[in-house]
Design a protein around this motif. Sequence first.
Motif, PDB file in Angstrom:
ATOM      1  N   ALA A 199     -10.236   2.103  -4.845  1.00 22.95           N
ATOM      2  CA  ALA A 199     -10.815   3.615  -4.575  1.00 22.95           C
ATOM      3  C   ALA A 199     -10.645   4.254  -3.563  1.00 22.95           C
ATOM      4  CB  ALA A 199     -12.102   3.486  -5.369  1.00 22.95           C
ATOM      5  N   SER A 200     -10.755   3.678  -2.431  1.00 23.67           N
ATOM      6  CA  SER A 200     -10.883   3.964  -1.081  1.00 23.67           C
ATOM      7  C   SER A 200     -10.431   3.271  -0.130  1.00 23.67           C
ATOM      8  CB  SER A 200     -12.349   4.310  -0.775  1.00 23.67           C
ATOM      9  OG  SER A 200     -13.165   3.234  -0.679  1.00 23.67           O
ATOM     10  N   ALA A 201     -10.211   3.585   1.350  1.00 20.18           N
ATOM     11  CA  ALA A 201      -9.916   2.890   2.483  1.00 20.18           C
ATOM     12  C   ALA A 201     -10.694   1.681   2.537  1.00 20.18           C
ATOM     13  CB  ALA A 201      -9.404   3.871   3.447  1.00 20.18           C
ATOM     14  N   ASP A 202     -12.110   1.973   2.613  1.00 20.62           N
ATOM     15  CA  ASP A 202     -13.201   1.162   2.938  1.00 20.62           C
ATOM     16  C   ASP A 202     -13.195  -0.059   2.007  1.00 20.62           C
ATOM     17  OD1 ASP A 202     -14.152   2.355   5.046  1.00 20.62           O
ATOM     18  OD2 ASP A 202     -15.850   3.556   4.008  1.00 20.62           O
ATOM     19  N   ASP A 203     -12.820   0.222   0.633  1.00 18.83           N
ATOM     20  CA  ASP A 203     -12.792  -0.809  -0.433  1.00 18.83           C
ATOM     21  C   ASP A 203     -11.463  -1.606   0.080  1.00 18.83           C
ATOM     22  OD1 ASP A 203     -14.814   0.020  -1.985  1.00 18.83           O
ATOM     23  OD2 ASP A 203     -13.645   1.203  -3.169  1.00 18.83           O
ATOM     24  N   TRP A 204     -10.368  -1.095   0.462  1.00 18.19           N
ATOM     25  CA  TRP A 204      -9.237  -1.934   0.736  1.00 18.19           C
ATOM     26  C   TRP A 204      -9.542  -2.588   1.884  1.00 18.19           C
ATOM     27  CZ3 TRP A 204      -5.754  -2.072   4.968  1.00 18.19           C
ATOM     28  CH2 TRP A 204      -4.393  -2.630   4.792  1.00 18.19           C
ATOM     29  N   TRP A 205     -10.274  -2.129   2.943  1.00 14.58           N
ATOM     30  CA  TRP A 205     -10.290  -3.036   3.973  1.00 14.58           C
ATOM     31  C   TRP A 205     -11.547  -4.234   3.790  1.00 14.58           C
ATOM     32  CZ3 TRP A 205      -7.614  -3.231   8.264  1.00 14.58           C
ATOM     33  CH2 TRP A 205      -6.847  -2.348   8.696  1.00 14.58           C
ATOM     34  N   ARG A 206     -12.161  -4.048   2.706  1.00 11.73           N
ATOM     35  CA  ARG A 206     -13.218  -5.145   2.320  1.00 11.73           C
ATOM     36  C   ARG A 206     -12.370  -6.029   1.573  1.00 11.73           C
ATOM     37  NH1 ARG A 206     -17.502  -0.890   1.709  1.00 11.73           N
ATOM     38  NH2 ARG A 206     -16.168  -0.150  -0.214  1.00 11.73           N
ATOM     39  N   ARG A 207     -11.291  -5.638   0.927  1.00  6.21           N
ATOM     40  CA  ARG A 207     -10.531  -6.780   0.237  1.00  6.21           C
ATOM     41  C   ARG A 207      -9.717  -7.714   1.360  1.00  6.21           C
ATOM     42  NH1 ARG A 207      -6.558  -4.368  -4.325  1.00  6.21           N
ATOM     43  NH2 ARG A 207      -8.458  -4.186  -5.359  1.00  6.21           N
ATOM     44  N   VAL A 208      -9.334  -7.114   2.123  1.00  9.38           N
ATOM     45  CA  VAL A 208      -8.576  -7.376   3.253  1.00  9.38           C
ATOM     46  C   VAL A 208      -9.529  -8.460   4.100  1.00  9.38           C
ATOM     47  CG1 VAL A 208      -7.197  -7.067   5.557  1.00  9.38           C
ATOM     48  CG2 VAL A 208      -6.924  -5.725   3.670  1.00  9.38           C
ATOM     49  N   PRO A 239      -4.807   3.195   1.041  1.00  8.00           N
ATOM     50  CA  PRO A 239      -4.499   4.445   0.391  1.00  8.00           C
ATOM     51  C   PRO A 239      -4.154   5.634   1.380  1.00  8.00           C
ATOM     52  CG  PRO A 239      -6.772   3.317   0.040  1.00  8.00           C
ATOM     53  CD  PRO A 239      -6.220   2.603   1.191  1.00  8.00           C
ATOM     54  N   THR A 240      -4.345   5.638   2.270  1.00 10.85           N
ATOM     55  CA  THR A 240      -3.713   6.562   3.446  1.00 10.85           C
ATOM     56  C   THR A 240      -2.737   6.018   4.282  1.00 10.85           C
ATOM     57  OG1 THR A 240      -5.983   7.588   3.783  1.00 10.85           O
ATOM     58  CG2 THR A 240      -4.181   8.330   5.261  1.00 10.85           C
ATOM     59  N   PHE A 241      -1.233   6.647   4.125  1.00 11.35           N
ATOM     60  CA  PHE A 241      -0.456   6.319   4.922  1.00 11.35           C
ATOM     61  C   PHE A 241      -0.658   6.227   6.292  1.00 11.35           C
ATOM     62  CE2 PHE A 241       4.168   7.516   6.655  1.00 11.35           C
ATOM     63  CZ  PHE A 241       4.684   6.078   6.460  1.00 11.35           C
ATOM     64  N   ALA A 242      -0.283   5.010   7.024  1.00  8.63           N
ATOM     65  CA  ALA A 242      -0.761   4.834   8.184  1.00  8.63           C
ATOM     66  C   ALA A 242      -0.163   5.639   9.250  1.00  8.63           C
ATOM     67  CB  ALA A 242      -0.608   3.347   8.710  1.00  8.63           C
ATOM     68  N   LEU A 243       1.019   6.339   8.865  1.00 10.18           N
ATOM     69  CA  LEU A 243       1.672   7.180  10.043  1.00 10.18           C
ATOM     70  C   LEU A 243       1.280   8.594   9.598  1.00 10.18           C
ATOM     71  CD1 LEU A 243       5.101   5.268  10.875  1.00 10.18           C
ATOM     72  CD2 LEU A 243       2.945   5.451  12.370  1.00 10.18           C
ATOM     73  N   VAL A 253      -5.204  -0.036  13.364  1.00 12.55           N
ATOM     74  CA  VAL A 253      -4.718  -1.182  14.238  1.00 12.55           C
ATOM     75  C   VAL A 253      -6.238  -1.686  14.939  1.00 12.55           C
ATOM     76  CG1 VAL A 253      -3.613  -1.667  16.595  1.00 12.55           C
ATOM     77  CG2 VAL A 253      -2.445  -0.281  14.904  1.00 12.55           C
ATOM     78  N   GLY A 254      -7.157  -0.805  14.911  1.00 14.89           N
ATOM     79  CA  GLY A 254      -8.341  -1.201  15.641  1.00 14.89           C
ATOM     80  C   GLY A 254      -9.048  -2.090  14.544  1.00 14.89           C
ATOM     81  N   ARG A 255      -9.035  -1.672  13.247  1.00 17.00           N
ATOM     82  CA  ARG A 255      -9.937  -2.464  12.225  1.00 17.00           C
ATOM     83  C   ARG A 255      -9.224  -3.653  12.072  1.00 17.00           C
ATOM     84  NH1 ARG A 255     -12.018   1.765   7.721  1.00 17.00           N
ATOM     85  NH2 ARG A 255     -13.118  -0.090   7.048  1.00 17.00           N
ATOM     86  N   ALA A 256      -7.575  -3.716  12.006  1.00 17.23           N
ATOM     87  CA  ALA A 256      -6.847  -5.046  11.888  1.00 17.23           C
ATOM     88  C   ALA A 256      -7.282  -5.795  12.917  1.00 17.23           C
ATOM     89  CB  ALA A 256      -5.498  -4.704  11.799  1.00 17.23           C
ATOM     90  N   ASP A 257      -7.401  -5.574  14.263  1.00 18.56           N
ATOM     91  CA  ASP A 257      -7.727  -6.324  15.397  1.00 18.56           C
ATOM     92  C   ASP A 257      -9.152  -6.964  15.200  1.00 18.56           C
ATOM     93  OD1 ASP A 257      -7.027  -7.066  18.031  1.00 18.56           O
ATOM     94  OD2 ASP A 257      -9.019  -5.900  18.715  1.00 18.56           O
ATOM     95  N   GLY A 258     -10.009  -6.184  14.699  1.00 16.74           N
ATOM     96  CA  GLY A 258     -11.430  -6.474  14.495  1.00 16.74           C
ATOM     97  C   GLY A 258     -11.327  -7.705  13.478  1.00 16.74           C
ATOM     98  N   LEU A 259     -10.515  -7.661  12.644  1.00 17.01           N
ATOM     99  CA  LEU A 259     -10.349  -8.799  11.626  1.00 17.01           C
ATOM    100  C   LEU A 259      -9.883 -10.159  12.121  1.00 17.01           C
ATOM    101  CD1 LEU A 259     -10.151  -6.643   8.371  1.00 17.01           C
ATOM    102  CD2 LEU A 259     -12.000  -8.120   9.039  1.00 17.01           C
ATOM    103  N   GLY A 260      -9.105  -9.932  13.185  1.00 13.00           N
ATOM    104  CA  GLY A 260      -8.456 -11.139  13.809  1.00 13.00           C
ATOM    105  C   GLY A 260      -6.788 -10.932  13.505  1.00 13.00           C
ATOM    106  N   PHE A 261      -6.208 -10.137  13.169  1.00 13.12           N
ATOM    107  CA  PHE A 261      -4.849 -10.038  13.007  1.00 13.12           C
ATOM    108  C   PHE A 261      -4.105  -9.985  14.179  1.00 13.12           C
ATOM    109  CE2 PHE A 261      -6.127  -8.686   8.633  1.00 13.12           C
ATOM    110  CZ  PHE A 261      -5.369  -9.373   8.036  1.00 13.12           C
TER     111      PHE A 261
END
Length: 295
Positions: A199-208, A239-243, A253-261
Amino acid sequence: MRVGVTILPERRWSQAAHLWRAAEDLGFDHAWTFDHITWGGLPDSPWYAAIPTLTAAAGVTSRIGLGTFVTTPNNHEPVQLMREVYALGDISAGRFLLGLGAGGDLDSGILGHELTVRQRADRFAEFARLLDRLSRETEVTADGQWYQAREVSTGAGPVRGTPAGSRVPFLVAANGPRTIRLAAEVGDGWITAGGPGVASADDWWRRVAQACRRLDEALSARGRERHTFRRVLNLDDQPTFALTSVAAFEEAVGRADGLGFTDVVVPWPRASEPFRGDLAVAEAVAAEVLPRWRG
C-alpha cells in the motif's frame, strides 16, 4: 554501497549497445538484464536472450559488472548453464554476476510447466544445489527428481580476472523463509525486490526489513559471517520509481544502507511505462550521489 541499473533486453543490439556503454561511462558499478522468455511488463515487445546480450555487453565495456536478473529453472538446465556461466565469466574477465531465482508463472506456462508453488521451490533448490556442485567439484554425478548429471567434468579452471579458486558469484533471489535459507546455503550473496502489491513505501520497506532479519537468522544458523555476504536490493517493486528525482534515489539508498545492503539496483529510465523516467535524473545520480556513497 555499489549502485547498478537494469537494462531490459527489448532492443536489437545495434540500438542497445550504447545503453550498456552509457551505464559504464556514467560510473555505475553493475548493469543487469532480465533473464526471461518473455516479460509481463512488456508482453508484446521483442525480447532478446540474457546470456548472449551480456556477452555482447562484455565486448563493449571493460569495467562494469554484468548480471542476470534472474536466471531460473524455467528456461535453463544446470549442466549446460554452467558451461555458459564459465564462458561468460571468462569473456567478461570476471565481471559476470549470476543472479538465480525460482522463476515465475508466465515463462513456466509458456513452456507447459504446470507446477505448484512447492514444486517450483523444490525444483529451484535442486537446480541451485547442482549448480553449486558444478561450480566447486571437478566431476559431478547427480540423480535428482528434476535434474540428472553423469560424470560431468567441470574442470574449466578459475575465471579469468578473479583470484585462483574463485567462481562467478551466485546471487540468490529470495523473499520467503525457505529460499532465503537456500541463499545462505549456496549463495555468495542475496537479491531481494521486496515484492509488489504493497500500500505504501513504508509497507514495502517493512517487508524488506523482515526479509533482512530472515537472512541474518539463516546466515547465523549456517555459521556464515554477515559482513562477508553480498546483499542486493532491487528497487523495481517499491511504490515510487527510485529515479523520480535525485532526492528520491538518495533516500532509497540511505534506507537500504541502514538495513545492511551492499548494493542497490534501479531500472534504467525508459521513455514510457514501465520504468518511465528522465535520463537526466540518472545522469545527476551518477554525478552527485554515487561519489558520496563511495566516499
